[in-house]
Design an enzyme around this catalytic site. Structure first.
Site, short mmCIF file in Angstrom:
data_model
loop_
_atom_site.label_atom_id
_atom_site.label_comp_id
_atom_site.label_asym_id
_atom_site.label_seq_id
_atom_site.Cartn_x
_atom_site.Cartn_y
_atom_site.Cartn_z
CE LYS A 15 -3.85 -2.32 -0.24
NZ LYS A 15 -4.38 -3.24 0.72
C1 LIG Z 1 -5.50 -4.30 1.07
C2 LIG Z 1 -6.96 -4.13 1.13
C3 LIG Z 1 -7.71 -4.42 2.29
C4 LIG Z 1 -7.14 -5.14 3.46
O1 LIG Z 1 -6.05 -4.51 4.03
P1 LIG Z 1 -5.20 -5.33 5.11
O2 LIG Z 1 -4.42 -4.25 5.80
O3 LIG Z 1 -4.34 -6.28 4.35
O4 LIG Z 1 -6.16 -6.01 6.01
C5 LIG Z 1 -9.06 -4.12 2.32
N1 LIG Z 1 -9.67 -3.59 1.26
C6 LIG Z 1 -9.01 -3.30 0.13
C7 LIG Z 1 -9.74 -2.67 -1.01
C8 LIG Z 1 -7.64 -3.58 0.03
O5 LIG Z 1 -6.99 -3.35 -1.11
#
Ligand SMILES: *Cc1c(COP(=O)(O)O)cnc(C)c1O
Length: 385
Positions: free
Chosen positions: A186
């Site tokens: 991210k």
């Molecule tokens: C990455 C992601 C999540 C989950 O994030 P985590 O921190 O891995 O739990 C939820 N929603 C979307 C759209 C994502 O891309």
């Protein structure tokens, strides 16, 4: 010599992050403690306004906590986009409620407010929109629908740090909660991690308690207050969703770089835009006005029907040239669990389904050089030109 493999995503971890982690390791405080608290404060200061930030070990955990704090339960419906990661919908099932899947807007790839309105029933409690790829949903439309029908909004902002909509940062809107992800790929990364942001005292209080076993103070308060505070009370069967100070160390230093990161991602995205014009590709959606900012978590193109390769062949071709890509997403209406449980058919979601069949996410991260982008562009010209 062939070029080295260009991965789809990489975090940018510098000496500052490493030094901050080492400092935590040497300090002896490696679970939730002073750095987690500071990360929460700094994150709130970045967003501005009167927000409370609750650091958690994933965005999935943060979404679960927000929904739990709002009292979601069996018999309730939550409207979600089908074009998302499964975490968006799975947290609804954790609480025994049911997601209702809605197609996305062909311009933004975010949930379509017109279809949201049509999906509302007497059981609808909550809207759970996703700011897809880092471009914001139509917040004014969603907020007015929520107001009209008395629904809560929880924003899945896993892609959306920092995203602006009409000049306001995502996280500043008057919704029940906004949840960011710091997963490895991210826009800022703590390995695993997330942040629940809310302006609602009730949501903040309940989430803080449920984040750590239903205990109403965290370890920091228990072990560092002046009096030896060994006593605590369990008020609910809570979860183990707290962030460690090791992860918070990464977050503290990543946060300081976020404006540079966003500017670099935007620069790379524009370089793709310029390089890809003339090819049978639809460029990534961009903000519709100057008051909006795209976080550029993803750069998603669509392979047009006129191209000489289809999407799968294109991804294979790029891979053979040493370039990693991805697909965001195999929509939830095509995932066996969701498809079978809710009897979903692709025809119900024509925009998402077409997007799924045509989309490729190209590499986009701050460690890429201009020439890395040029290499991807050249490969696409070679394969499609
Ligand atoms: C990455 C992601 C999540 C989950 O994030 P985590 O921190 O891995 O739990 C939820 N929603 C979307 C759209 C994502 O891309």
């Amino acid at each position: 010599m062939p070029d080295p493999f260009l991965p789809f995503a990489l975090p940018e971890i510098g000496d500052e992050e490493i030094a901050e982690v080492v400092d935590s390791l040497r300090s002896g405080w490696i679970t939730t403690g002073p750095k987690t608290r500071r990360f929460e404060e700094d994150f709130g200061a970045y967003l501005g306004g009167n927000v409370e930030c609750i650091a958690v070990n994933s965005a999935t955990a943060g979404l679960h906590l927000a929904l739990e704090a709002l009292g979601l339960g069996p018999g309730d419906e939550v409207i979600v986009p089908t074009h998302t990661f499964t975490a968006t919908a799975e947290v609804v099932r954790y609480l025994g409620a049911d997601p209702v899947f809605v197609d996305v807007d062909p311009g933004s790839y975010c949930i379509d407010p017109v279809l949201v309105r049509k999906a509302i029933t007497a059981k609808t409690r909550l809207l759970l929109p996703v700011h897809f790829a880092g471009l914001s949903c139509d917040m004014s439309a969603l907020c007015s629908i929520a107001k009209e029908y008395g629904l809560e909004i929880v924003e899945d902002a896993a892609h959306a740090f920092p995203t602006r909509c009409g000049g306001r940062l995502i996280g500043q809107f008057d919704t029940a909660a906004t949840v960011f992800s710091f997963y490895a790929n991210k826009t800022i990364a703590t390995g695993e991690g997330g942040m629940l942001v809310t302006q609602r005292p009730d949501v903040a209080k309940r989430s803080r308690i449920m984040r750590l076993h239903g205990i109403d103070r965290d370890a920091f308060n228990r072990f560092t207050s002046k009096t030896p505070a060994w006593y605590y009370e369990v008020v609910a069967p809570g979860f183990k969703y707290n962030m460690s100070d090791i992860a918070a160390s990464l977050g503290l230093q990543q946060l300081r770089k976020i404006d540079r990161f966003q500017a670099r991602r935007e620069e790379l995205a524009h370089r793709y835009d310029r390089g890809l014009s003339g090819l049978p590709l639809r460029a990534a959606p961009r903000p519709s006005d100057h008051a909006s900012t795209h976080a550029w978590h993803l750069y998603v193109v669509q392979v047009l029907p006129s191209a000489r390769l289809d999407r799968d062949a294109l991804i294979q071709g790029l891979y053979d040239l040493g370039i990693g890509c991805s697909v965001h997403y195999v929509p939830l209406h095509r995932q066996p669990y969701w498809r079978d449980r809710y009897k979903l058919r692709p025809q119900q979601f024509p925009v998402s389904d077409e997007l799924y069949r045509r989309c490729v996410s190209l590499p986009l991260y701050t460690r890429m050089s201009d020439s890395d982008v040029d290499r991807v562009v050249a490969a696409l010209h070679h394969l499609l030109g």
